[in-house]
Design an enzyme around this catalytic site. Structure first.
Site, PDB file in Angstrom:
ATOM      1  N   SER A  17      -0.002  -3.047  -5.955  1.00 23.59           N
ATOM      2  CA  SER A  17      -1.179  -2.439  -5.521  1.00 23.59           C
ATOM      3  C   SER A  17      -1.527  -1.480  -6.736  1.00 23.59           C
ATOM      4  O   SER A  17      -2.866  -0.989  -6.702  1.00 23.59           O
ATOM      5  CB  SER A  17      -1.341  -1.756  -4.381  1.00 23.59           C
ATOM      6  OG  SER A  17      -0.700  -0.521  -4.414  1.00 23.59           O
ATOM      7  N   LYS A  24      -1.074   9.092   0.221  1.00 21.32           N
ATOM      8  CA  LYS A  24       0.374   8.819  -0.387  1.00 21.32           C
ATOM      9  C   LYS A  24       0.877  10.439  -1.036  1.00 21.32           C
ATOM     10  O   LYS A  24       0.061  10.793  -1.736  1.00 21.32           O
ATOM     11  CB  LYS A  24       0.636   7.729  -1.144  1.00 21.32           C
ATOM     12  CG  LYS A  24       2.199   7.415  -1.489  1.00 21.32           C
ATOM     13  CD  LYS A  24       2.185   6.241  -2.496  1.00 21.32           C
ATOM     14  CE  LYS A  24       3.587   5.979  -2.416  1.00 21.32           C
ATOM     15  NZ  LYS A  24       3.775   4.769  -3.605  1.00 21.32           N
ATOM     16  N   GLU A  66     -17.956  28.190  -5.332  1.00 22.30           N
ATOM     17  CA  GLU A  66     -17.984  28.710  -6.709  1.00 22.30           C
ATOM     18  C   GLU A  66     -19.207  27.962  -7.781  1.00 22.30           C
ATOM     19  O   GLU A  66     -19.314  28.706  -8.733  1.00 22.30           O
ATOM     20  CB  GLU A  66     -16.593  29.012  -7.536  1.00 22.30           C
ATOM     21  CG  GLU A  66     -15.731  29.688  -6.418  1.00 22.30           C
ATOM     22  CD  GLU A  66     -14.376  29.658  -7.436  1.00 22.30           C
ATOM     23  OE1 GLU A  66     -14.258  30.463  -8.368  1.00 22.30           O
ATOM     24  OE2 GLU A  66     -13.528  29.385  -6.773  1.00 22.30           O
ATOM     25  N   THR A  76       1.716   0.388  -1.591  1.00 19.78           N
ATOM     26  CA  THR A  76       1.469   1.711  -1.074  1.00 19.78           C
ATOM     27  C   THR A  76       0.908   2.443  -2.008  1.00 19.78           C
ATOM     28  O   THR A  76       0.160   3.650  -1.703  1.00 19.78           O
ATOM     29  CB  THR A  76       2.759   2.464  -0.736  1.00 19.78           C
ATOM     30  OG1 THR A  76       3.582   2.471  -1.709  1.00 19.78           O
ATOM     31  CG2 THR A  76       3.525   1.677   0.336  1.00 19.78           C
ATOM     32  N   ASP A  77       0.785   2.063  -3.386  1.00 18.81           N
ATOM     33  CA  ASP A  77       0.266   3.134  -4.485  1.00 18.81           C
ATOM     34  C   ASP A  77      -1.197   3.126  -4.329  1.00 18.81           C
ATOM     35  O   ASP A  77      -1.863   4.400  -4.422  1.00 18.81           O
ATOM     36  CB  ASP A  77       0.330   2.420  -5.921  1.00 18.81           C
ATOM     37  CG  ASP A  77       1.789   2.507  -6.269  1.00 18.81           C
ATOM     38  OD1 ASP A  77       2.652   3.182  -5.600  1.00 18.81           O
ATOM     39  OD2 ASP A  77       2.243   1.960  -7.370  1.00 18.81           O
ATOM     40  N   THR A 134       5.373  -3.546  -2.587  1.00 18.28           N
ATOM     41  CA  THR A 134       6.733  -3.433  -2.342  1.00 18.28           C
ATOM     42  C   THR A 134       7.086  -4.297  -1.310  1.00 18.28           C
ATOM     43  O   THR A 134       8.659  -4.779  -1.176  1.00 18.28           O
ATOM     44  CB  THR A 134       7.129  -1.995  -2.537  1.00 18.28           C
ATOM     45  OG1 THR A 134       6.822  -1.395  -3.754  1.00 18.28           O
ATOM     46  CG2 THR A 134       8.596  -1.726  -2.231  1.00 18.28           C
ATOM     47  N   TYR A 145      12.727  -3.050  -9.067  1.00 22.12           N
ATOM     48  CA  TYR A 145      12.425  -4.236  -8.204  1.00 22.12           C
ATOM     49  C   TYR A 145      10.978  -4.669  -8.856  1.00 22.12           C
ATOM     50  O   TYR A 145      10.356  -3.943  -9.571  1.00 22.12           O
ATOM     51  CB  TYR A 145      12.360  -4.076  -6.642  1.00 22.12           C
ATOM     52  CG  TYR A 145      11.367  -2.966  -6.426  1.00 22.12           C
ATOM     53  CD1 TYR A 145      11.503  -1.592  -6.592  1.00 22.12           C
ATOM     54  CD2 TYR A 145      10.038  -3.401  -6.182  1.00 22.12           C
ATOM     55  CE1 TYR A 145      10.785  -0.557  -6.108  1.00 22.12           C
ATOM     56  CE2 TYR A 145       8.987  -2.483  -5.788  1.00 22.12           C
ATOM     57  CZ  TYR A 145       9.320  -1.242  -5.843  1.00 22.12           C
ATOM     58  OH  TYR A 145       8.442  -0.455  -5.418  1.00 22.12           O
TER      59      TYR A 145
HETATM   60  N1  ASP Z   1       3.925   0.038  -6.694  1.00 23.02           N
HETATM   61  C1  ASP Z   1       3.976  -0.678  -5.520  1.00 23.02           C
HETATM   62  C2  ASP Z   1       2.753  -1.114  -5.207  1.00 23.02           C
HETATM   63  O1  ASP Z   1       1.842  -0.427  -4.730  1.00 23.02           O
HETATM   64  C3  ASP Z   1       4.440   0.565  -4.722  1.00 23.02           C
HETATM   65  C4  ASP Z   1       4.892   0.035  -3.076  1.00 23.02           C
HETATM   66  O2  ASP Z   1       4.160  -0.936  -2.549  1.00 23.02           O
HETATM   67  O3  ASP Z   1       5.345   0.612  -2.282  1.00 23.02           O
HETATM   68  O4  ASP Z   1       2.427  -2.336  -4.926  1.00 23.02           O
END
Ligand code: ASP
Length: 363
Positions: A93, A199, A320, A126-127, A47, A60
């Site tokens: 990602s 995340k 357990e 971020t994924d 992103t 986007y």
């Molecule tokens: N879907 C995006 C990625 O992981 C989300 C992000 O970058 O915030 O590339």
């Protein structure tokens, strides 16, 4: 006034952007170019490099802008470092895979081995940032800083968080105290150790947290405060390496739930998984049919790691579930995604669950 010139240089398969300084003696901190650290930015998409149709538009596409565009959107980077950039990939990602991991890790090691380079900044979606950063922390053969940044809002958003994260990321790479800390993740003014960061929110800019242990530090407009050191093995102390590796062993993650059957476990075994990670309920638990299928898988030589679908806490060995009797590994603090990373690397060394349990304690 500082004059910044962006020069594009093309190398085989990679775009290189060099931010070069012409106005010596104009740095706010009084630094000369010769005093500044040399930082390489490796861009992979996400992103942070994403674009909307319009600033107020909904939706986007990730991985649109290249490294040149990302760097030129950040003011005053030239006052902190001399920066060169490379495009390693340009993907969302969610599409991250073993091939890009191996390419990126080899590039990180090669760049850090260059005598003139002080550290690396990686831009990433971020994924799967929590997985890539943990992978890199286990296979990077240098004490030089490696910092990963991403953003939750695309580059075209009204209040894009990418430029600020890049600015803070460069400040952390340039900070001598980042040396030897392993791969770090910087977003929303917070510094995290790769091992701990997860995340936690689908869209908020305050999404990354180090749930069990807390963050490595904070960074506000480039000013850094460090917290606790990391006591788990990483970097040069790690036994894992990507040298000579062109693929990683298959490890599947299976999500536990009420009424869980053995079907997905059986399918993973049939499809050639060498390791299985269960995102268990509670302290890494699962239904009796699932437990029986995993016991059978472990007896056939597949390494089974019990993790948890819960965000916090430690999966305890022999609590357990009798791990000793079943030949299982307990994941400790590692969530399913990070357990999968460590198990993939562990399987490049051994399939002995006793040795792998030790790795889960040490890394
Ligand atoms: N879907 C995006 C990625 O992981 C989300 C992000 O970058 O915030 O590339």
């Amino acid at each position: 006034m500082t004059r910044l010139q962006v020069m594009l240089q093309w190398q085989p398969a990679i775009a290189v952007v060099r931010l070069s300084l012409f106005a010596m003696g104009c740095f706010a901190a009084g630094l000369q170019a010769a005093d500044l650290p040399n930082i390489r930015v490796l861009a992979t998409g996400g992103t942070i490099a994403g674009a909307q149709a319009s600033a107020t538009g909904y939706g986007y596409k990730s991985g649109v802008y290249d490294v040149n565009a990302l760097l030129s959107a950040v003011p005053d980077l030239d006052q902190m470092a001399i920066i060169t950039g490379e495009q390693v990939a340009n993907i969302g990602s969610q599409d991250m895979n073993d091939e890009v991991w191996l390419k990126l890790a080899k590039r990180v090691n090669a760049v850090l081995a260059e005598p003139g380079i002080n550290g690396v900044l990686i831009t990433h979606g971020t994924d799967t940032l929590e997985e890539t950063s943990y992978f890199l922390s286990l296979v990077t053969k240098s004490d030089k800083p490696v910092v990963m940044v991403g953003s939750m809002r695309p580059a075209t958003a009204i209040s894009a968080d990418g430029p600020g994260n890049i600015y803070n990321g460069v400040a952390v790479v340039a900070n001598p105290r980042a040396t030897g800390k392993g791969t770090l993740v910087v977003l929303n003014d917070t510094i995290h150790y790769a091992r701990n960061v997860v995340k936690t929110d689908t869209t908020s800019v305050q999404t990354f947290q180090s749930l069990n242990r807390g963050p490595a530090g904070v960074v506000h407009t480039g000013r850094i405060e460090w917290f606790e050191p990391m006591d788990k093995k990483h970097g040069k102390a790690s036994e894992f390496s990507v040298d000579g590796l062109d693929k990683l062993p298959r490890v599947d993650v299976i999500y536990a739930h009420a009424n869980m059957s053995s079907d997905l476990i059986d399918a993973a075994v049939r499809n050639g998984a060498k390791g299985l990670v269960v995102a268990g309920v509670g302290d890494g638990n699962m239904t009796t049919p699932a437990l029986d299928a995993l016991t059978k898988a472990a007896r056939s030589g597949i390494v089974v790691v019990r993790s948890t679908r819960l965000p916090e806490g430690i999966v305890l060995r022999n609590n357990e579930v009798n791990d000793d009797e079943k030949g299982f590994v307990a994941s400790g603090e590692l969530n399913p995604a990070k357990s999968r990373v460590l198990l993939q690397l562990a399987l490049t060394k051994t399939s002995d669950p006793v040795r792998i349990q030790k790795m889960f304690y040490e890394y």
